[in-house]
Design an enzyme around this catalytic site. Sequence first.
Site, PDB file in Angstrom:
ATOM      1  N   GLU A   1      52.530 -55.747  32.602  1.00  0.00           N
ATOM      2  CA  GLU A   1      53.855 -56.367  32.714  1.00  0.00           C
ATOM      3  C   GLU A   1      54.330 -56.597  34.145  1.00  0.00           C
ATOM      4  O   GLU A   1      55.238 -55.923  34.632  1.00  0.00           O
ATOM      5  CB  GLU A   1      54.891 -55.548  31.934  1.00  0.00           C
ATOM      6  CG  GLU A   1      54.587 -55.454  30.457  1.00  0.00           C
ATOM      7  CD  GLU A   1      55.797 -55.101  29.597  1.00  0.00           C
ATOM      8  OE1 GLU A   1      56.827 -54.675  30.154  1.00  0.00           O
ATOM      9  OE2 GLU A   1      55.704 -55.281  28.372  1.00  0.00           O
TER      10      GLU A   1
ATOM     11  N   GLU B   1      50.576 -55.092  23.399  1.00  0.00           N
ATOM     12  CA  GLU B   1      51.695 -54.298  22.887  1.00  0.00           C
ATOM     13  C   GLU B   1      52.515 -55.123  21.916  1.00  0.00           C
ATOM     14  O   GLU B   1      52.734 -56.312  22.136  1.00  0.00           O
ATOM     15  CB  GLU B   1      52.648 -53.844  24.016  1.00  0.00           C
ATOM     16  CG  GLU B   1      52.118 -52.739  24.886  1.00  0.00           C
ATOM     17  CD  GLU B   1      53.107 -52.329  25.982  1.00  0.00           C
ATOM     18  OE1 GLU B   1      54.331 -52.437  25.773  1.00  0.00           O
ATOM     19  OE2 GLU B   1      52.637 -51.901  27.042  1.00  0.00           O
TER      20      GLU B   1
HETATM   21  C1  GBH Z   1      56.960 -52.354  27.431  1.00  0.00           C
HETATM   22  O1  GBH Z   1      58.012 -52.784  28.134  1.00  0.00           O
HETATM   23  C2  GBH Z   1      56.253 -51.375  28.277  1.00  0.00           C
HETATM   24  O2  GBH Z   1      54.984 -51.830  28.669  1.00  0.00           O
HETATM   25  C3  GBH Z   1      56.195 -50.022  27.669  1.00  0.00           C
HETATM   26  O3  GBH Z   1      55.890 -49.107  28.641  1.00  0.00           O
HETATM   27  C4  GBH Z   1      57.501 -49.743  26.961  1.00  0.00           C
HETATM   28  O4  GBH Z   1      57.600 -48.446  26.523  1.00  0.00           O
HETATM   29  C5  GBH Z   1      57.595 -50.674  25.802  1.00  0.00           C
HETATM   30  O5  GBH Z   1      57.390 -51.993  26.183  1.00  0.00           O
HETATM   31  C6  GBH Z   1      58.883 -50.584  25.024  1.00  0.00           C
HETATM   32  O6  GBH Z   1      59.975 -50.923  25.796  1.00  0.00           O
HETATM   33  O7  GBH Z   1      64.666 -60.891  28.323  1.00  0.00           O
HETATM   34  O8  GBH Z   1      62.714 -61.022  26.939  1.00  0.00           O
HETATM   35  O9  GBH Z   1      62.480 -60.509  29.238  1.00  0.00           O
HETATM   36  C7  GBH Z   1      58.771 -53.742  27.543  1.00  0.00           C
HETATM   37  C8  GBH Z   1      60.023 -53.709  28.250  1.00  0.00           C
HETATM   38  C9  GBH Z   1      60.124 -56.071  28.638  1.00  0.00           C
HETATM   39  C10 GBH Z   1      62.016 -54.693  27.951  1.00  0.00           C
HETATM   40  C11 GBH Z   1      61.060 -57.111  29.032  1.00  0.00           C
HETATM   41  C12 GBH Z   1      62.903 -55.730  28.263  1.00  0.00           C
HETATM   42  C13 GBH Z   1      63.277 -57.869  28.836  1.00  0.00           C
HETATM   43  C14 GBH Z   1      63.520 -58.719  27.690  1.00  0.00           C
HETATM   44  N1  GBH Z   1      60.726 -54.873  28.296  1.00  0.00           N
HETATM   45  N2  GBH Z   1      62.307 -56.928  28.494  1.00  0.00           N
HETATM   46  S1  GBH Z   1      63.338 -60.375  28.077  1.00  0.00           S
END
Ligand code: GBH
Length: 502
Positions: free
Chosen positions: A208, A408
């Site tokens: 990410e 994921e």
């Molecule tokens: C992932 O992050 C991580 O890799 C992991 O470590 C984590 O635990 C898991 O997911 C659950 O959160 O406006 O569409 O861009 C994901 C985290 C990614 C959260 C981007 C918020 C923003 C939403 N995120 N996101 S968006």
Amino acid sequence: MKTNPTRRELIKVAGTAAISLPAISFVAGDATSTSDQTRSQSSNTRTFPKGFYWGVATSAYQIEGAWNEDGKGRSIWDTYTHTPGKIKNNDTGDVANDHYHRYKEDVALMKDVGANAYRFSIAWPRIFPDGTGQPNAKGLDFYNRLVDELVAAGIAPFATLYHWDLPQRLQDKGGWQSRETPKAFGDYAGYVAEKLSDRVKHFFTINEFHTFVDMGYQGYESQVGGGAVTLEIAPGLKLPPADLNQVRHHAVLGHGLAVQAIRAKAKQGAKCGPAENINIAVPLIESSEHIKAAEIATREANAPYLTVILEGKYTEAYLKTAGKDAPQFNDDDVKIISAPVDFVGINVYRPSFYALTSDKPGGYREVPFSASHPKMRSSWHVFGPESLYWASKFVQSLWKAKEIYITENGCAADDQLTDDGKVYDTDRVMFLRNYLTQLQRATADGVPVKGYFQWSLMDNFEWSAGYGNRFGIVYVDFKTQKRTPKLSAQWFRETARRNAVV
Ligand code: GBH
């Protein structure tokens, strides 16, 4: 279309049911022992390609604990969580799931839930406590033991080299703002690939880009129904646009240098690629002009990350919008960044936005989420199963990926242990069934998706949300470290065993 199972298939099903399986069972006689007459007829057509990987995923800081054991250096997450006020309840990953000491039990759990692949991450500061220089043999030993345990259990190990836990020593020297960090990352990646690639055949470089850079170095506004939520993670900086764009550039450069180093050092047959939370524009109306608009939007929405990695150039629109804040780079950089990859890993949780056509330049417009648009437990988690279909589809149509992994997908829920000692996470089962139905649709269209990793194997340290947001298909009592498979674990096992959505 076949409507009735053949005798042979029935025997096969009966045969599988007869294998003694661990005790994840919620109902007397689960689907395998029910007469096939009662099964949805469409289940015969909901299968995934042969050899599909059914995996579970985790990351080092979120589960390992042992934050200062066996010579491990500090990471930016140790620093960040030890700073009061940064994390909900001031939770830290000091102990987390104590996986560092319980990895054998956890590999057995993976087997229980029916996984044939496991995506984990390697903590850079365990291997190089200072980020560069002398490797720490004890740190590598842990991953050797883990990988051996997985191989013995028949579970394919997929290793991520960077899941956000940068050595603090490198942060002190500028972190990803410095061009030295991508170089150090390449060296570390080559070292790990050399040591593990006799058993690990799949490496993900960076997890990410978009999240760790935009949330870590500026703070990020995520659009949800009725407004936006601001998200922040370590190191918790608020850089101006030019500096942020430079960090973005260094992150993809780090990926490219890692790809080069893995190619140079790994044993034959090792493959590598990124694991990006692709920004995904979902066509609100599935007609050719709106699909085209969403495809254009998806390419632009990933300009600083996947698009430059897979196309070898920044898009015109990205450079134009950035103007004087565009990153500084030379031609060699983009060659390195776009070194050919073996697969594209994508983390998919939600649509970034819905798209429709527009007469305006660019050819698309973003449609805001309605105030009542459904959400899962996390503040940012807009529900939108079609995002998994379109993410896979566009990675193929835009970039001709040879192999795609869903690195994921999953959701947090308000899981409660009930009096009978179980967790009935019906919302997670609903979420998974809907998303996987869309993934199956992509494979049926011929999109080369080779595997799916459920986030997460077990509840764990969910970054700024601490231990409150439970993402596991296995429940964890963080006082006793007791693991209890949830209803969704039973669902996952059944899906993996049938290689079909159930
Ligand atoms: C992932 O992050 C991580 O890799 C992991 O470590 C984590 O635990 C898991 O997911 C659950 O959160 O406006 O569409 O861009 C994901 C985290 C990614 C959260 C981007 C918020 C923003 C939403 N995120 N996101 S968006």
